[in-house]
Write an enzyme that holds these catalytic residues in place. Structure first.
Site, PDB file in Angstrom:
ATOM      1  N   ARG A  83      -6.392   3.319  -1.812  1.00 34.30           N
ATOM      2  CA  ARG A  83      -7.658   3.829  -2.341  1.00 34.30           C
ATOM      3  C   ARG A  83      -7.571   3.937  -3.855  1.00 34.30           C
ATOM      4  NH1 ARG A  83     -10.616   8.969   0.409  1.00 34.30           N
ATOM      5  NH2 ARG A  83     -12.210   9.339  -1.137  1.00 34.30           N
ATOM      6  N   ILE A 119       1.734   0.843   9.166  1.00 38.95           N
ATOM      7  CA  ILE A 119       1.917   1.857   8.114  1.00 38.95           C
ATOM      8  C   ILE A 119       0.646   1.984   7.259  1.00 38.95           C
ATOM      9  CG2 ILE A 119       3.381   2.579   6.174  1.00 38.95           C
ATOM     10  CD1 ILE A 119       5.666   1.010   7.213  1.00 38.95           C
ATOM     11  N   THR A 120      -0.207   0.974   7.326  1.00 39.83           N
ATOM     12  CA  THR A 120      -1.407   0.950   6.472  1.00 39.83           C
ATOM     13  C   THR A 120      -2.288   2.184   6.708  1.00 39.83           C
ATOM     14  OG1 THR A 120      -1.379  -1.458   6.522  1.00 39.83           O
ATOM     15  CG2 THR A 120      -3.448  -0.420   5.857  1.00 39.83           C
ATOM     16  N   ARG A 152      10.021  14.631   5.232  1.00 41.59           N
ATOM     17  CA  ARG A 152       9.673  15.452   4.054  1.00 41.59           C
ATOM     18  C   ARG A 152       9.908  16.927   4.376  1.00 41.59           C
ATOM     19  NH1 ARG A 152       4.446  11.686   2.669  1.00 41.59           N
ATOM     20  NH2 ARG A 152       5.548  10.375   1.174  1.00 41.59           N
ATOM     21  N   HIS A 176      -2.207  11.772  10.269  1.00 40.59           N
ATOM     22  CA  HIS A 176      -1.478  11.669   9.002  1.00 40.59           C
ATOM     23  C   HIS A 176      -2.462  11.966   7.869  1.00 40.59           C
ATOM     24  CE1 HIS A 176       1.536  10.346   6.210  1.00 40.59           C
ATOM     25  NE2 HIS A 176       0.868   9.279   5.825  1.00 40.59           N
TER      26      HIS A 176
HETATM   27  N1  APR Z   1      -2.867  -9.939   4.739  1.00 42.70           N
HETATM   28  C1  APR Z   1      -1.599  -9.770   4.288  1.00 42.70           C
HETATM   29  N2  APR Z   1      -1.286  -9.027   3.226  1.00 42.70           N
HETATM   30  C2  APR Z   1      -2.291  -8.417   2.580  1.00 42.70           C
HETATM   31  C3  APR Z   1      -3.640  -8.545   2.982  1.00 42.70           C
HETATM   32  C4  APR Z   1      -3.904  -9.357   4.116  1.00 42.70           C
HETATM   33  N3  APR Z   1      -5.151  -9.536   4.557  1.00 42.70           N
HETATM   34  N4  APR Z   1      -4.406  -7.817   2.138  1.00 42.70           N
HETATM   35  C5  APR Z   1      -3.582  -7.252   1.245  1.00 42.70           C
HETATM   36  N5  APR Z   1      -2.304  -7.622   1.500  1.00 42.70           N
HETATM   37  C6  APR Z   1      -1.071  -7.267   0.795  1.00 42.70           C
HETATM   38  C7  APR Z   1      -1.228  -7.177  -0.721  1.00 42.70           C
HETATM   39  O1  APR Z   1      -1.214  -8.479  -1.305  1.00 42.70           O
HETATM   40  C8  APR Z   1      -0.026  -6.322  -1.106  1.00 42.70           C
HETATM   41  O2  APR Z   1       1.102  -7.137  -1.462  1.00 42.70           O
HETATM   42  O3  APR Z   1      -0.638  -5.967   1.170  1.00 42.70           O
HETATM   43  C9  APR Z   1       0.298  -5.542   0.175  1.00 42.70           C
HETATM   44  C10 APR Z   1       0.161  -4.037  -0.001  1.00 42.70           C
HETATM   45  O4  APR Z   1       1.172  -3.644  -0.869  1.00 42.70           O
HETATM   46  P1  APR Z   1       1.020  -2.455  -1.938  1.00 42.70           P
HETATM   47  O5  APR Z   1      -0.331  -2.513  -2.543  1.00 42.70           O
HETATM   48  O6  APR Z   1       2.212  -2.475  -2.810  1.00 42.70           O
HETATM   49  O7  APR Z   1       1.009  -1.145  -1.010  1.00 42.70           O
HETATM   50  P2  APR Z   1       2.247  -0.325  -0.426  1.00 42.70           P
HETATM   51  O8  APR Z   1       2.658   0.719  -1.389  1.00 42.70           O
HETATM   52  O9  APR Z   1       3.274  -1.270   0.094  1.00 42.70           O
HETATM   53  O10 APR Z   1       1.522   0.425   0.779  1.00 42.70           O
HETATM   54  C11 APR Z   1       0.973  -0.299   1.849  1.00 42.70           C
HETATM   55  O11 APR Z   1       0.991   1.567   3.342  1.00 42.70           O
HETATM   56  O12 APR Z   1       1.386   3.822   3.022  1.00 42.70           O
HETATM   57  C12 APR Z   1       0.416   2.838   3.152  1.00 42.70           C
HETATM   58  O13 APR Z   1      -1.401   3.723   1.882  1.00 42.70           O
HETATM   59  C13 APR Z   1      -0.418   2.731   1.919  1.00 42.70           C
HETATM   60  O14 APR Z   1      -2.067   1.389   2.991  1.00 42.70           O
HETATM   61  C14 APR Z   1      -0.990   1.362   2.095  1.00 42.70           C
HETATM   62  C15 APR Z   1       0.159   0.590   2.753  1.00 42.70           C
END
Ligand code: APR
Length: 320
Positions: A83, A119-120, A152, A176
């Site tokens: 977000r 995890i997303t 945590r 969560h």
């Molecule tokens: N298919 C594959 N990968 C994707 C897609 C998709 N459709 N859309 C986005 N991505 C990739 C992005 O390119 C990016 O490399 O998902 C990755 C997300 O990585 P970060 O932005 O670094 O996020 P991160 O800190 O790894 O967290 C991932 O976990 O804890 C949750 O809230 C957090 O939802 C978030 C997720």
């Protein structure tokens, strides 16, 4: 016997850390998938090049092609966006729902027998959507949140009591989010429940209440410090703990977002509950008894998740 195959969908901060941990622990060969060209390939190569010094045997590959995850034993999903300022909750839901649709279809077509860990965020709604979109059996799809929230809680308690983190067990239940329920009664230091430790004068109720609140705010505390991102070391470690429990049939008792069919009073949705994870995926939900107050807090948390699921249904008709 061939090595297990671990597919990481999303090669961002958490995805890269997952790959590093999976390789270092020799859990299997790793495929990093991401839509960002070059990122999964670069991270896979970088980690592979740490292999000679570390001495691990694992192959790593980066890809933009779902065909490369074929036959994966475990899929860990971090794909999506975080977000950003100005983005509403519904904007985020809409974007990540679309991501879950493509990920769910990719897994269903190429790795339908995998154990899937989502995890997303927003976690409980996204894992629900991922199960729907993939059509995989509910016990093979779960969400990582409880292990992290409990870790945590355990960390803060070990600092407060000045004892090893190994001797602190703790449970965090529910969704969560702000309404998660760190279970004080079922958390212990060396087997001694926290309320007894308050009675013994080892800590005070006020200090314990503050730790509970800090646990609830654990994710936000890290975001506040990092400013440009969210936590990734502990989330990745938590998901690896779950993946290892599955791959090694450890039958670990771990809290995770699991599909409930009446357990703890929850029917037909995903929420954080104590589970047993082994070769059968989520093999069991531990139907613990809650006190009236705990059940009220838990129900409030379940209601918050329900609200997100309803919002998902409003965004994508196929989920209704
Ligand atoms: N298919 C594959 N990968 C994707 C897609 C998709 N459709 N859309 C986005 N991505 C990739 C992005 O390119 C990016 O490399 O998902 C990755 C997300 O990585 P970060 O932005 O670094 O996020 P991160 O800190 O790894 O967290 C991932 O976990 O804890 C949750 O809230 C957090 O939802 C978030 C997720």
């Amino acid at each position: 016997m061939a090595r297990p195959k671990i597919a990481l969908i999303g090669a961002g901060q958490i995805g890269g850390t997952l790959a590093h941990l999976a390789a270092m622990k020799e859990l299997g060969d790793v495929v990093l998938f991401d839509i960002a060209e070059g990122v999964p390939e670069g991270k896979a190569l970088d980690i592979a090049e740490s292999g000679p010094s570390e001495g691990f045997d694992a192959r790593l590959k980066g890809t933009q092609d779902y065909a490369d995850i074929a036959g994966a034993d475990v899929c860990i999903v971090t794909a999506g966006v975080a977000r950003k300022p100005g983005m509403s909750r519904d904007d985020l839901l809409g974007i990540n729902l679309k991501v879950m649709k493509s990920v769910g279809e990719g897994i269903a077509a190429n790795a339908p027998d995998a154990f899937v860990i989502c995890i997303t965020n927003p976690l409980d709604a996204m894992v629900w959507a991922l199960q729907k979109f993939s059509g995989l059996p509910p016990h093979m799809v779960c969400g990582m949140a409880g292990v992290l929230d409990s870790a945590r809680f355990r960390h803060f308690l070990s600092v407060e009591f000045d004892v090893s983190m190994k001797d602190v067990t703790a449970f965090v239940l529910g969704g969560h989010g702000d309404t998660m329920v760190p279970s004080v009664r079922y958390s212990t230091v060396g087997g001694i429940p926290l309320p007894d430790l308050v009675d013994m004068g080892w800590t005070t109720q006020d200090k314990l209440d503050a730790i509970v609140q800090r646990t609830r705010d654990g994710g936000a505390e890290i975001v506040g410090l990092l400013k440009t991102g969210s936590a990734f070391y502990a989330p990745a470690t938590s998901a690896i703990e779950m993946a290892e429990a599955f791959l090694k049939d450890q039958k670990r008792l771990l809290p995770c977002a699991a599909w409930c069919d009446g357990e703890l009073g929850v029917k037909g949705m995903y929420v954080g509950v104590p589970t047993v994870i082994g070769a059968g995926g989520v093999e069991k939900i531990v139907n613990i008894k809650l006190t009236k107050d705990e059940q009220e807090m838990f129900d409030k948390s379940v209601d918050a998740v329900k609200g997100l699921v309803e919002a998902c249904k409003g965004i994508d008709d196929s989920l209704a």
